[in-house]
Design an enzyme around this catalytic site. Sequence first.
Site: not given
Length: 419
Positions: A145, A230, A259
């Site tokens: 993702f 990532d 995040k």
Amino acid sequence: MTAPGTATLRLQQRFAAALMPNYGMPPLALASGRGCRVIDVDGREYLDLVAGIAVSCLGHAHPAVVEAVTRQVASLSHTSNLYLHEGEIELAERLLGLLGADGRVFFTNSGTEANEAALKLVRRFHGAGRGNSGGRYVVAAEGGFHGRTMGSLALTGKAQMREPFGPFGVDVRFVPYGDPAALRAAVTSDCGAVFVEPTLGEAGVVPAPRGYLAAARDACDAVGALLVIDEIQSGIGRTGAWFAHQHEGIRPDVLTLAKGLGGGLPIGACIGLGSFGSVLGKGDHGSTFGGNPVACAAALAVLGVIERDGLLSRAIETGELLRAGIAAISHPLLAGVRGRGLWLAAVLTRDAAAPVEAACADAGFLVNAVQPDAIRLAPPLILSAAEAETFLAALPAILDEAARTCAAIDVSGVGGKSS
Ligand SMILES: Cc1ncc(COP(=O)(O)O)c(C=O)c1O
């Protein structure tokens, strides 16, 4: 799950009428938080073991973040990219220092934007706009993702999420995650980059086997492709290292973050290490809000507290307490536990994650049904051993409750597909 209280219900009705239905209906309406606890609009209190999907790494209303953000917003909240401000420079220097690398940082407002910047960097590196299409293909993982905007979505290895929105204009080849041989075979001289998560987050906290990132590094080096790691979910201490790839001793060419970086304020980063930091030139990319002073102040406070309070080692210790505690529970619904640091998945023996999440909320714990058969725990890095113990003590009864719900579903034959 216990029926929503009246204040929650009222907000849910307004939510349904005013917001797009893309998130479905959230079961809870949160009003405030302090430390690892949050309170909903009906006054129910929960121990937050999700942290807003691995974001609120210092919990809620941490004094250092409150102080830094308040001071900054009272002084200068926005500059745009027409003017620089010291906070963005300090934060970039700090991140490069934590990486132990030289390079350059581009700040964004979210994870998906960080990956968009990385994609443009890859294109530019391979000559896009300079007499070459830059259109080498990109390799990414099945189940991976990387975000919801068009470039990041193109990289996302979930067909049901991606396919309704194509075509994307990025040629992405997907490989099974964690299989070095498949990766090596996919990375040919026409490959421009490999985008990879050190552990699949949204697929259910699925770690790569040891050596996988090193194999990706070698495969990229062999053909001149860029390794883009990532760490939007795994970075900023979640696994007990500043960045998860540091456990493997390898160096990416590009690193994306978001995040946990802002501890709840929206900020992301695309970091080009070494000369990759200079690939995007003047006018190649931009963001009006990216790296704004308030978000940078929050991020500097987050990094400062993680360092000052030794939260990396605490993530390892409390994570191990949680991991071992879950592993020690014998229950027909519980198959095991995976993950590292304060980023774990309790793996279930059937597709019971939704009833387990609901039973957790009823018992006063926020967890996330990240997959039909997996419960994600990504609590604040400040979670205490005592708080972790309260969850472990409650878990067997929570699983019993979820098992009763599953049995009722099985009898009625409604919903709750079992594996
Ligand atoms: C690994 C990874 N990359 C990218 C993203 C997208 O980040 P955002 O939701 O901030 O756009 C996420 C979000 O869950 C993620 O886990």
